[in-house]
Motif scaffolding. Structure first.
Motif, PDB file in Angstrom:
ATOM      1  N   ASP A   1       0.833  -1.190   0.000  1.00  8.61           N
ATOM      2  CA  ASP A   1       0.000   0.000   0.000  1.00  8.61           C
ATOM      3  C   ASP A   1       0.871   1.245   0.000  1.00  8.61           C
ATOM      4  N   PRO A   2       0.683   2.192  -0.951  1.00 12.18           N
ATOM      5  CA  PRO A   2       1.532   3.389  -0.993  1.00 12.18           C
ATOM      6  C   PRO A   2       1.375   4.271   0.229  1.00 12.18           C
ATOM      7  N   VAL A   3       0.187   4.320   0.814  1.00 14.10           N
ATOM      8  CA  VAL A   3      -0.007   5.140   2.015  1.00 14.10           C
ATOM      9  C   VAL A   3       0.798   4.571   3.179  1.00 14.10           C
ATOM     10  N   ALA A   4       0.748   3.240   3.351  1.00 13.36           N
ATOM     11  CA  ALA A   4       1.531   2.611   4.419  1.00 13.36           C
ATOM     12  C   ALA A   4       3.022   2.813   4.175  1.00 13.36           C
ATOM     13  N   ARG A   5       3.449   2.749   2.900  1.00 10.57           N
ATOM     14  CA  ARG A   5       4.857   2.983   2.591  1.00 10.57           C
ATOM     15  C   ARG A   5       5.266   4.404   2.952  1.00 10.57           C
ATOM     16  N   ALA A   6       4.381   5.365   2.691  1.00  6.83           N
ATOM     17  CA  ALA A   6       4.694   6.759   3.025  1.00  6.83           C
ATOM     18  C   ALA A   6       4.827   6.936   4.534  1.00  6.83           C
ATOM     19  N   GLU A   7       3.933   6.297   5.301  1.00  9.24           N
ATOM     20  CA  GLU A   7       4.030   6.377   6.761  1.00  9.24           C
ATOM     21  C   GLU A   7       5.360   5.810   7.251  1.00  9.24           C
ATOM     22  N   ARG A   8       5.710   4.610   6.742  1.00  6.61           N
ATOM     23  CA  ARG A   8       6.968   3.992   7.164  1.00  6.61           C
ATOM     24  C   ARG A   8       8.168   4.822   6.747  1.00  6.61           C
ATOM     25  N   SER A   9       8.096   5.413   5.561  1.00 12.22           N
ATOM     26  CA  SER A   9       9.220   6.217   5.073  1.00 12.22           C
ATOM     27  C   SER A   9       9.453   7.435   5.953  1.00 12.22           C
ATOM     28  N   ILE A  10       8.363   8.114   6.339  1.00 10.80           N
ATOM     29  CA  ILE A  10       8.514   9.299   7.198  1.00 10.80           C
ATOM     30  C   ILE A  10       9.066   8.894   8.557  1.00 10.80           C
ATOM     31  N   ALA A  11       8.518   7.822   9.141  1.00  6.91           N
ATOM     32  CA  ALA A  11       9.002   7.368  10.443  1.00  6.91           C
ATOM     33  C   ALA A  11      10.469   6.974  10.370  1.00  6.91           C
ATOM     34  N   LEU A  12      10.859   6.290   9.290  1.00 13.25           N
ATOM     35  CA  LEU A  12      12.250   5.866   9.147  1.00 13.25           C
ATOM     36  C   LEU A  12      13.175   7.058   8.985  1.00 13.25           C
ATOM     37  N   ARG A  13      12.768   8.022   8.197  1.00 21.33           N
ATOM     38  CA  ARG A  13      13.611   9.205   7.995  1.00 21.33           C
ATOM     39  C   ARG A  13      13.793   9.990   9.292  1.00 21.33           C
ATOM     40  N   VAL A  14      12.696  10.158  10.041  1.00 16.86           N
ATOM     41  CA  VAL A  14      12.804  10.874  11.320  1.00 16.86           C
ATOM     42  C   VAL A  14      13.706  10.111  12.280  1.00 16.86           C
ATOM     43  N   SER A  15      13.556   8.798  12.340  1.00 16.10           N
ATOM     44  CA  SER A  15      14.362   7.987  13.243  1.00 16.10           C
ATOM     45  C   SER A  15      15.833   8.049  12.869  1.00 16.10           C
ATOM     46  N   LEU A  16      16.124   7.926  11.570  1.00 20.12           N
ATOM     47  CA  LEU A  16      17.523   7.965  11.136  1.00 20.12           C
ATOM     48  C   LEU A  16      18.144   9.334  11.398  1.00 20.12           C
ATOM     49  N   THR A  17      17.374  10.391  11.130  1.00 19.03           N
ATOM     50  CA  THR A  17      17.892  11.735  11.394  1.00 19.03           C
ATOM     51  C   THR A  17      18.187  11.925  12.878  1.00 19.03           C
ATOM     52  N   THR A  18      17.246  11.461  13.712  1.00 24.40           N
ATOM     53  CA  THR A  18      17.452  11.569  15.154  1.00 24.40           C
ATOM     54  C   THR A  18      18.640  10.730  15.601  1.00 24.40           C
ATOM     55  N   ALA A  19      18.783   9.533  15.036  1.00 26.34           N
ATOM     56  CA  ALA A  19      19.900   8.667  15.396  1.00 26.34           C
ATOM     57  C   ALA A  19      21.231   9.327  15.070  1.00 26.34           C
ATOM     58  N   VAL A  20      21.308   9.965  13.892  1.00 28.31           N
ATOM     59  CA  VAL A  20      22.549  10.653  13.515  1.00 28.31           C
ATOM     60  C   VAL A  20      22.840  11.808  14.471  1.00 28.31           C
ATOM     61  N   VAL A  21      21.792  12.584  14.788  1.00 29.37           N
ATOM     62  CA  VAL A  21      21.983  13.713  15.709  1.00 29.37           C
ATOM     63  C   VAL A  21      22.430  13.219  17.082  1.00 29.37           C
ATOM     64  N   VAL A  22      21.776  12.155  17.576  1.00 29.55           N
ATOM     65  CA  VAL A  22      22.149  11.612  18.891  1.00 29.55           C
ATOM     66  C   VAL A  22      23.570  11.082  18.871  1.00 29.55           C
ATOM     67  N   LEU A  23      23.937  10.384  17.791  1.00 38.40           N
ATOM     68  CA  LEU A  23      25.297   9.841  17.694  1.00 38.40           C
ATOM     69  C   LEU A  23      26.331  10.951  17.692  1.00 38.40           C
ATOM     70  N   VAL A  24      26.066  11.996  16.907  1.00 34.17           N
ATOM     71  CA  VAL A  24      26.990  13.138  16.889  1.00 34.17           C
ATOM     72  C   VAL A  24      27.070  13.781  18.266  1.00 34.17           C
ATOM     73  N   ALA A  25      25.919  13.883  18.946  1.00 29.43           N
ATOM     74  CA  ALA A  25      25.903  14.469  20.284  1.00 29.43           C
ATOM     75  C   ALA A  25      26.702  13.620  21.271  1.00 29.43           C
ATOM     76  N   ILE A  26      26.563  12.294  21.180  1.00 32.59           N
ATOM     77  CA  ILE A  26      27.303  11.413  22.092  1.00 32.59           C
ATOM     78  C   ILE A  26      28.799  11.537  21.859  1.00 32.59           C
ATOM     79  N   VAL A  27      29.199  11.496  20.578  1.00 31.30           N
ATOM     80  CA  VAL A  27      30.630  11.609  20.271  1.00 31.30           C
ATOM     81  C   VAL A  27      31.171  12.970  20.690  1.00 31.30           C
TER      82      VAL A  27
END
Length: 433
Positions: A17-43
């Protein structure tokens, strides 16, 4: 029939379903962005903490060395070693390897330094005086323990932050795509309603066109009869388009019922139905059982010459699904293959199973398909980039991809050996009853 894949077969029609794919894509992008920010903050926090601690440690050992007059009252975390010409003394509890290294450092350069003992580097400060030398050493294990606690706490906080970000991203994704989902639902409903309303007047027009053709059959000019034939064909084409639109809209939300369907029977029926159409194009249409394994020889073959009917039996290949939808998908693939095959060519429909999957191949020797066009051709009314001789598939492949997706399968496309295209309908086999 053997087939050769160029760049490997491409799979389409199983994206979900394209709508479900869009939901997962947004959640994944937000999570990855946050993960990068947190990793940079930890380092970054670790580096800042390390530098600040080392600067503080350097000042502490220097102050201890310059103010020391004996080894008894050492500051917390600092050892004092007093070296004289007659020997040395050290703060109680100082490890012996550290004492030995400090005594050796007393003969070196005055000021901040480091000593190596017990497999570690220990910050130290050498303060030579007239009759003795004080060497202060910091217990680096304290710094390591603090650093470890900081990293652990930061990692836990970072993990919680990533988890909360994922949940936030999922909620934001749902909110963001909700208008899109509503718009798509309205579009599907409109297509379904419009297609349903158009079927009745189209059926009336088709009936009247056929009656007109019958009235003109006796004594009418050949040109008028040809125009009537074209009118009948055009109304049939319009009815097919409307039926495809209606089926496409229904497939978006239709649950596949637990109905056992034999793909071999569907293949034989489709080949028999399209035999006259193939004959009009000068194309030989065949149906056969697919050999076990890609490219294996046919096990049993029933040939259909132009205008003929299927002969010979086929091995049953049973899947769970909607028979009418699967027949429409196979019909679209075979019709597409005939339409893009030159006169004198051959279109082969092969059905069989490999492992726990059912395969239905439609093999043509026409113009072929550019791999870069495959994803585009599954869109409604798409056309290959080569407007001159490229394939124009209308609703065909888009409908096939929807049928495949609703049945939990996939559509693979490869190049036929010697030229042409092979479209493979791959579905899960039904459990043996």
């Amino acid at each position: 029939m053997a087939r050769r894949a160029v760049r490997g077969p491409r799979s389409i029609g199983a994206q979900g379903d394209p709508v479900a794919r869009a939901e997962r894509s947004i959640a994944l992008r937000v999570s990855l962005t946050t993960a990068v920010v947190v990793l940079v903050a930890i380092v970054g926090a670790g580096l800042i903490f390390d530098r600040q601690q080392l600067a503080e440690i350097g000042g502490r050992v220097e102050a201890a060395a310059r103010t020391a007059d004996d080894v008894a009252d050492a500051p917390p975390g600092v050892w004092i070693v007093e070296v004289t010409s007659s020997g040395h003394k050290a703060t109680p509890g100082t490890p012996e390897p550290v004492v030995t290294a400090a005594v050796e450092a007393a003969d070196g350069t005055a000021g901040p330094t480091s000593i190596t003992a017990m497999g570690r580097s220990w910050p130290a400060f050498v303060d030579p005086r007239s009759d003795r030398t004080f060497v202060t050493v910091y217990d680096i294990r304290l710094h390591t323990a603090e650093e470890q606690r900081l990293i652990t706490a930061t990692a836990i906080a970072g993990g919680l932050g990533i988890l909360l970000a994922a949940l936030t991203g999922l909620l934001a994704g749902r909110r963001a795509v909700r208008p899109l989902a509503e718009a798509l639902e309205l579009q599907r409903q409109f297509v379904a309603d419009a297609s349903h309303e158009l079927r009745t007047p189209l059926a009336v027009i088709s009936t009247r066109a056929q009656l007109l053709r019958r009235h003109l059959a006796a004594g009418a000019a050949p040109a008028r009869v040809a125009e009537a034939d074209q009118l009948v064909a055009d109304t049939k084409a319009m009815a097919d388009v409307v039926s495809d639109l209606l089926l496409s809209a229904q497939l978006e939300h239709a649950d596949v019922p637990a109905e056992r369907v034999d793909l071999a029977t569907i293949a034989s029926d489709v080949v028999a139905s399209l035999g006259p159409y193939a004959a009009d194009h000068g194309v030989t249409l065949t149906v056969s059982s697919r050999g076990v394994g890609v490219g294996a020889d046919d096990v049993r073959t029933g040939d259909v010459e132009p205008g003929g009917a299927a002969s010979g039996g086929l091995e049953p290949v049973v899947v769970n699904g909607v028979g009418t939808s699967l027949r429409r998908a196979v019909l679209a693939l075979v019709d597409n293959a005939i339409a893009h095959s030159p006169q004198g060519a051959r279109v082969d429909v092969e059905v069989g199973s490999v492992g726990d999957e059912a395969w239905l191949d439609v093999v043509d020797h026409g113009s072929g398909v550019d791999p870069d066009d495959i994803d585009r051709l599954t869109r409604r009314f798409a056309r290959a980039r080569d407007d001159g001789g490229g394939r124009r598939v209308g609703l065909g492949l888009a409908l096939v991809s929807q049928v495949v997706r609703s049945h939990g399968g996939r559509l693979e496309v490869a190049e036929t050996a010697g030229g042409g295209a092979t479209f493979s309908l791959v579905l899960p086999l039904a459990p043996v009853v």
